[in-house]
Every structure is written in structure tokens, then in C-alpha cells.
Design a protein around this motif. Sequence first.
Motif, PDB file in Angstrom:
ATOM      1  N   GLU A  90       0.812  -1.218   0.000  1.00 58.21           N
ATOM      2  CA  GLU A  90       0.000   0.000   0.000  1.00 58.21           C
ATOM      3  C   GLU A  90       0.845   1.267   0.000  1.00 58.21           C
ATOM      4  OE1 GLU A  90       1.053  -1.112   4.110  1.00 58.21           O
ATOM      5  OE2 GLU A  90       0.137  -2.198   2.442  1.00 58.21           O
ATOM      6  N   GLN A  91       2.151   1.138   0.311  1.00 57.36           N
ATOM      7  CA  GLN A  91       2.994   2.327   0.349  1.00 57.36           C
ATOM      8  C   GLN A  91       3.352   2.826  -1.050  1.00 57.36           C
ATOM      9  OE1 GLN A  91       6.652   0.236   2.018  1.00 57.36           O
ATOM     10  NE2 GLN A  91       7.632   1.875   0.887  1.00 57.36           N
ATOM     11  N   PHE A  92       3.218   1.970  -2.053  1.00 55.26           N
ATOM     12  CA  PHE A  92       3.601   2.358  -3.401  1.00 55.26           C
ATOM     13  C   PHE A  92       2.477   3.122  -4.087  1.00 55.26           C
ATOM     14  CE2 PHE A  92       6.107  -1.578  -2.703  1.00 55.26           C
ATOM     15  CZ  PHE A  92       7.372  -1.043  -2.841  1.00 55.26           C
ATOM     16  N   SER A  93       2.866   4.087  -4.885  1.00 52.90           N
ATOM     17  CA  SER A  93       1.887   4.798  -5.697  1.00 52.90           C
ATOM     18  C   SER A  93       1.438   3.896  -6.840  1.00 52.90           C
ATOM     19  CB  SER A  93       2.506   6.076  -6.266  1.00 52.90           C
ATOM     20  OG  SER A  93       3.529   5.750  -7.202  1.00 52.90           O
ATOM     21  N   GLU A  94       0.374   4.297  -7.516  1.00 57.33           N
ATOM     22  CA  GLU A  94      -0.104   3.505  -8.637  1.00 57.33           C
ATOM     23  C   GLU A  94       0.952   3.384  -9.732  1.00 57.33           C
ATOM     24  OE1 GLU A  94      -2.831   1.661  -9.162  1.00 57.33           O
ATOM     25  OE2 GLU A  94      -3.217   2.021  -7.030  1.00 57.33           O
ATOM     26  N   SER A  95       1.680   4.464  -9.956  1.00 60.75           N
ATOM     27  CA  SER A  95       2.719   4.410 -10.993  1.00 60.75           C
ATOM     28  C   SER A  95       3.850   3.469 -10.586  1.00 60.75           C
ATOM     29  CB  SER A  95       3.270   5.819 -11.260  1.00 60.75           C
ATOM     30  OG  SER A  95       3.878   6.348 -10.091  1.00 60.75           O
ATOM     31  N   GLU A  96       4.208   3.483  -9.297  1.00 58.81           N
ATOM     32  CA  GLU A  96       5.258   2.586  -8.822  1.00 58.81           C
ATOM     33  C   GLU A  96       4.810   1.131  -8.915  1.00 58.81           C
ATOM     34  OE1 GLU A  96       7.626   5.240  -5.499  1.00 58.81           O
ATOM     35  OE2 GLU A  96       5.658   4.417  -4.990  1.00 58.81           O
ATOM     36  N   LEU A  97       3.559   0.868  -8.550  1.00 62.82           N
ATOM     37  CA  LEU A  97       3.045  -0.497  -8.655  1.00 62.82           C
ATOM     38  C   LEU A  97       3.043  -0.967 -10.105  1.00 62.82           C
ATOM     39  CD1 LEU A  97       0.052  -0.479  -6.125  1.00 62.82           C
ATOM     40  CD2 LEU A  97       2.191  -1.759  -5.928  1.00 62.82           C
ATOM     41  N   ARG A  98       2.643  -0.085 -11.016  1.00 60.17           N
ATOM     42  CA  ARG A  98       2.650  -0.459 -12.430  1.00 60.17           C
ATOM     43  C   ARG A  98       4.068  -0.789 -12.896  1.00 60.17           C
ATOM     44  NH1 ARG A  98      -1.239   3.713 -12.914  1.00 60.17           N
ATOM     45  NH2 ARG A  98       0.369   5.201 -13.572  1.00 60.17           N
ATOM     46  N   GLU A  99       5.031  -0.010 -12.404  1.00 61.26           N
ATOM     47  CA  GLU A  99       6.425  -0.245 -12.774  1.00 61.26           C
ATOM     48  C   GLU A  99       6.902  -1.597 -12.260  1.00 61.26           C
ATOM     49  OE1 GLU A  99      10.828   1.877 -12.273  1.00 61.26           O
ATOM     50  OE2 GLU A  99       9.049   2.760 -11.351  1.00 61.26           O
TER      51      GLU A  99
END
Length: 332
Positions: free
Chosen positions: A317-326
Motif C-alpha cells: 500500500e505504500q507504493f503509488s499507482e505508478s510505482e506499482l505499475r512499474e
Amino acid sequence: MRDQPSVREAFALLVAGPTASGKSALALGLAERLGGVVINTDSMQVYAGLAVLTAQPPPGEQAQVPHRLYGERDPAEAASVAWWRGRALEEMQAARAAGRLPILCGGTGLYFRALVEGLVEIPPIPEEARAEARGLLAAEGPAALHARLLAADPGTAARLRPTDSQRLARAWEVWRGTGRGLADWLARSGSESGTGPARLPDGTPWRFAALRIDPPREALRHAIGLRWEAMLKAGAVEEVRALLARRLDPALPAMRAHGVPEVSAMLAGRWDLAEAGRRACLAIGQYTKRQATWFRHQALAAPSETHTIHARVTGMEQFSESELREIFAFVC
């Protein structure tokens, strides 16, 4: 983005980093989303009876997704790299057969390297050589044994710290028992004397990608302190008391797990709990520094197959959506 794995390809993900960096949280989140099996790659978390002190994933997390090789080995039996590698390959193959992604999670660099590159097979060591190594270590101490090794087998001695009693004893017994130094044997890895890189039984090679967690030192120090307090509340002292009651050989790896020597000294009346905690956190901090250095300078996978996270991971949950996509684009 990496090339997509083929249907036949055996693909596994490595999640590596120093103690308290958040490897388990990341591996759990990835396993939930990708249908994975988390396979322990930590040399201390293989031992039973040390779930708290070695920070094994709690039962609730292990119930969420399959976890393997946690608490599997009795502390009275030292777990070798060869034993772990064999078991890890079994679990990786079982995960693949079940249509799941093997996710190898831990901080023991030697385990990762043995899995990816192969493991040299050293001939059986005569008991006389083992006894000599143990005797020298007990009588003279690790620093003196390191000095002896430096004269007899400088190539191996240069790789070892003068305080690393377990590996020094192993290096001495290999030199005395085989007539060749451990560094010389390791240099043969991948030749006719080694196991070679990881493969399926049919010869298909495993392909690895690595997520490497490399948080700032200050974040790790803070996390280590918080983890120690949580361990005390969860029963770390009771774990050590139960371990000591078994009167095991102090040279066994489990007896040197982080926190065990310090809590043992506290139980013996040499320190109070606060001093034991201070020393334990200091030792863990020094160890994480060595871990981080090792992972920065050792390739677990090709550069294009390695992604580094410069933060401590406390959960997906700490990651942003862009980070998760990456991250997912990298893995998938």
C-alpha cells in the motif's frame, strides 16, 4: 519492460535485501497479486523454534499465500547451503507445476548465488580435520585461526572476516581435509565438479529476475529498533530460554542467530535487558551494512533483469499507482 517468459520457460523472482528492509512484506504482496509461493532464502529462518527472533512471517501471513522452508530445520542440525539449494529447487519445481510463481525471499547472499550460479561439490571432509578445526577455534579463537588460514590458504582467508568463526572453521577443515583451499574449490563452480546453474529435471534452465531493496541506513536503523521491541513483546526471551534448555553446541548456526547471544548473556546475568538490546541492535545494524554492500556488488540477475527499490518496504500500500505499475511491468 523485460521479454515475456515463454510457456516452457522456468521463471522465478528473487526478492533480496538487508534485514528489516521489508522483503517479506513485498514478497507477500506480490504473491497475493501474482499467484506466487514465497520460498525462504534466509539461513536463519530455516530453523524451528526461532520464529520470533529470526522474523519469520507470522502464521496469519503464511496462511494468506503458500510459504515454504520457514522453520523447517531443527536447530540441532546445521543447515548447509547444499541442503537449502536442493529443497529450494524442489519447492520451485512444485510451484511451477501448480501454475504458481516461485518468489525467493531473503537476505542470505550465499543462498542466492548458489541457486543462480551453482554450488561446488567438495569431497567429504575427514572427521579428523573437522575435530582439528573445532579444537583450534576453541583453544585459540577465531582471530588466531584466521592468521593460521592466512598462512596456509591466503586466497580463502582474504574472503573471510577474522571474527567469522563458523566460516573460518569450515575453511580450515576443507584445507586440511582435501589439501586444497575453499577458494580454489569455489573457483571450480560450474565445471565438472559443480552443480551448475539451476535447472528443471528435464534440463530447462531457470530464468531469474531480481527485486533488490536498498533503503537508506537511517531507515534501517530505525526499523531494527522497532523490530527488536516487537520481538521482545512477542516472546523473544522465551525463545532463547527454550533454546538454551536444549544445551546445544554453541557453535551451531542457530545458537548465533541475531539476538540469541545477547539474550543468552542477559539470562546468564551478565547484562540487563536494555544492554542486551543495545548490543543486539548494533550487531544487526553492522550485519545489514555488510548485506547491503554485498547485494550492491553482486549480480543476482542480469542488469536488465534487476530492479532496485530505494526505500524500506512496509507493504504494497505504500507504493503509488505508478510505482506499482512499474513493479508489475518488471515482474510480468
